[in-house]
Write an enzyme that holds these catalytic residues in place. Structure first.
Site, PDB file in Angstrom:
ATOM      1  N   HIS A 125     -12.385   1.443  -4.379  1.00  0.00           N
ATOM      2  CA  HIS A 125     -11.439   0.418  -5.315  1.00  0.00           C
ATOM      3  C   HIS A 125     -12.278  -0.906  -5.612  1.00  0.00           C
ATOM      4  O   HIS A 125     -13.218  -0.960  -4.860  1.00  0.00           O
ATOM      5  CB  HIS A 125     -10.139   0.132  -4.520  1.00  0.00           C
ATOM      6  CG  HIS A 125      -9.053   1.192  -4.343  1.00  0.00           C
ATOM      7  ND1 HIS A 125      -8.161   1.719  -5.199  1.00  0.00           N
ATOM      8  CD2 HIS A 125      -9.249   2.477  -3.537  1.00  0.00           C
ATOM      9  CE1 HIS A 125      -7.375   2.617  -4.507  1.00  0.00           C
ATOM     10  NE2 HIS A 125      -8.198   3.138  -3.625  1.00  0.00           N
TER      11      HIS A 125
ATOM     12  N   ASP B  87      -2.420  -1.358  -3.833  1.00  0.00           N
ATOM     13  CA  ASP B  87      -2.762  -0.169  -4.250  1.00  0.00           C
ATOM     14  C   ASP B  87      -1.396   0.647  -4.319  1.00  0.00           C
ATOM     15  O   ASP B  87      -0.588   1.057  -3.461  1.00  0.00           O
ATOM     16  CB  ASP B  87      -3.549   0.249  -3.044  1.00  0.00           C
ATOM     17  CG  ASP B  87      -3.914   1.752  -3.692  1.00  0.00           C
ATOM     18  OD1 ASP B  87      -3.595   2.467  -4.388  1.00  0.00           O
ATOM     19  OD2 ASP B  87      -4.842   2.304  -2.681  1.00  0.00           O
TER      20      ASP B  87
ATOM     21  N   TYR C  52       0.918  -1.107  -0.071  1.00  0.00           N
ATOM     22  CA  TYR C  52      -0.038   0.043   0.029  1.00  0.00           C
ATOM     23  C   TYR C  52       1.079   1.441   0.130  1.00  0.00           C
ATOM     24  O   TYR C  52       1.279   1.621   1.069  1.00  0.00           O
ATOM     25  CB  TYR C  52      -1.039  -0.280   1.136  1.00  0.00           C
ATOM     26  CG  TYR C  52      -1.872   1.207   1.332  1.00  0.00           C
ATOM     27  CD1 TYR C  52      -2.396   1.727   0.287  1.00  0.00           C
ATOM     28  CD2 TYR C  52      -2.160   1.785   2.538  1.00  0.00           C
ATOM     29  CE1 TYR C  52      -3.327   2.600   0.265  1.00  0.00           C
ATOM     30  CE2 TYR C  52      -2.819   3.103   2.572  1.00  0.00           C
ATOM     31  CZ  TYR C  52      -3.466   3.614   1.614  1.00  0.00           C
ATOM     32  OH  TYR C  52      -4.203   4.443   1.595  1.00  0.00           O
TER      33      TYR C  52
END
Length: 272
Positions: free
Chosen positions: A260, A156, A110
């Site tokens: 998302h 991500d 992330y």
């Protein structure tokens, strides 16, 4: 051996554990990598997911912010994590899967979002993002992140690198997530290990593709102002083993959704 691997920024795993359970039941990936879990490890809803057959769980979380976790139906040989930029942020976890003679390493990331102002001199969050990417580049570049095993890097990454990864290249050139300096840093990470962007190997770069739509849009489908922030990369020898990609855009319309959606890759390891 066939493995299905998915990545999803869930934006609070406790708040959206029903959505995770739905995805696990309907899509049934072998491995699911979650980001932005916003949950300390001792409060991660492991029992819920183990009941669905995901007995192997590697959470790496903290209270209220960030956090990653990997759920698997396949046993782990090893679990590790790295703290980047000298911070205690929970932004990475790596697992090594038992896939026979050739183990498979899965890195779940992330990357920092970077705030609103794309200037590292006035925005510490943006400076942190660039520093994080540089450390990723160096870590993979010097080989310290692996032992020669095939690797998958997912998560991500908070950057939409291609012009077709955003709804308007021209309008987003000065917006954090699509600025040239971010794209350059991400390209350097990818080049550090010759990573293969398998999503774009299967979905042509000329085609618009998004995995995130802002909550600010009243009708995300009508406006379709998205960005491709969620990625699946493989080490060079593993790219040809990827036989399919799916972006579950419909999950953006599920009840109380994440902003998302899940991205899934299928691998045929017998091709290695």
């Amino acid at each position: 051996m066939r493995i299905t691997l998915a990545t999803w920024n869930i934006n609070s795993v406790r708040l959206r554990q029903d959505l995770v359970a739905r995805f696990l039941e309907e899509a049934a990936p072998d491995v699911l990598c979650l980001q932005e879990t916003k949950c300390p490890d001792d409060q991660f809803p492991s029992a819920r997911f183990r009941d669905l057959g995901y007995e192997h769980i590697a959470p790496r979380g903290q209270a209220g912010y960030h956090g990653v976790a990997t759920l698997s139906r396949i046993p782990f040989r090893e679990v590790s994590h790295r703290q980047f930029c000298g911070k205690q942020d929970a932004r990475h976890v790596a697992i090594t899967l038992e896939t026979g003679a050739q183990p498979l390493v899965v890195h779940n990331f992330y990357v920092p979002a970077g705030g609103d102002e794309p200037d590292p001199d006035v925005n510490e969050k943006f400076a942190h993002k660039l520093a994080f990417l540089k450390e990723m580049r160096d870590w993979f570049g010097d080989g310290a992140a692996h032992d020669g095993h095939p690797m998958v890097l997912v998560g991500d990454l908070n950057i939409a690198p291609l012009e077709t990864d955003v709804w308007s290249h021209k309008q987003l050139l000065k917006v954090v997530s699509h600025t040239p300096v971010e794209v350059e840093h991400l390209d350097e990470v990818r080049a550090s290990h010759d990573w293969v962007d398998v999503v774009r190997e299967h979905i042509p770069p000329e085609e618009k593709l998004f995995t995130w739509w802002s909550y600010r849009s009243r009708d995300w489908q009508a406006s379709n102002r998205g960005r491709r922030l969620d990625h699946i990369w493989t080490s060079p020898g593993l790219g040809s083993a990827c036989t399919g990609i799916d972006v579950l855009s419909g999950a953006r319309s599920w009840p109380r959704p994440s902003d998302h959606v899940p991205v899934t890759a299928v691998f045929d390891l017998d091709r290695l």
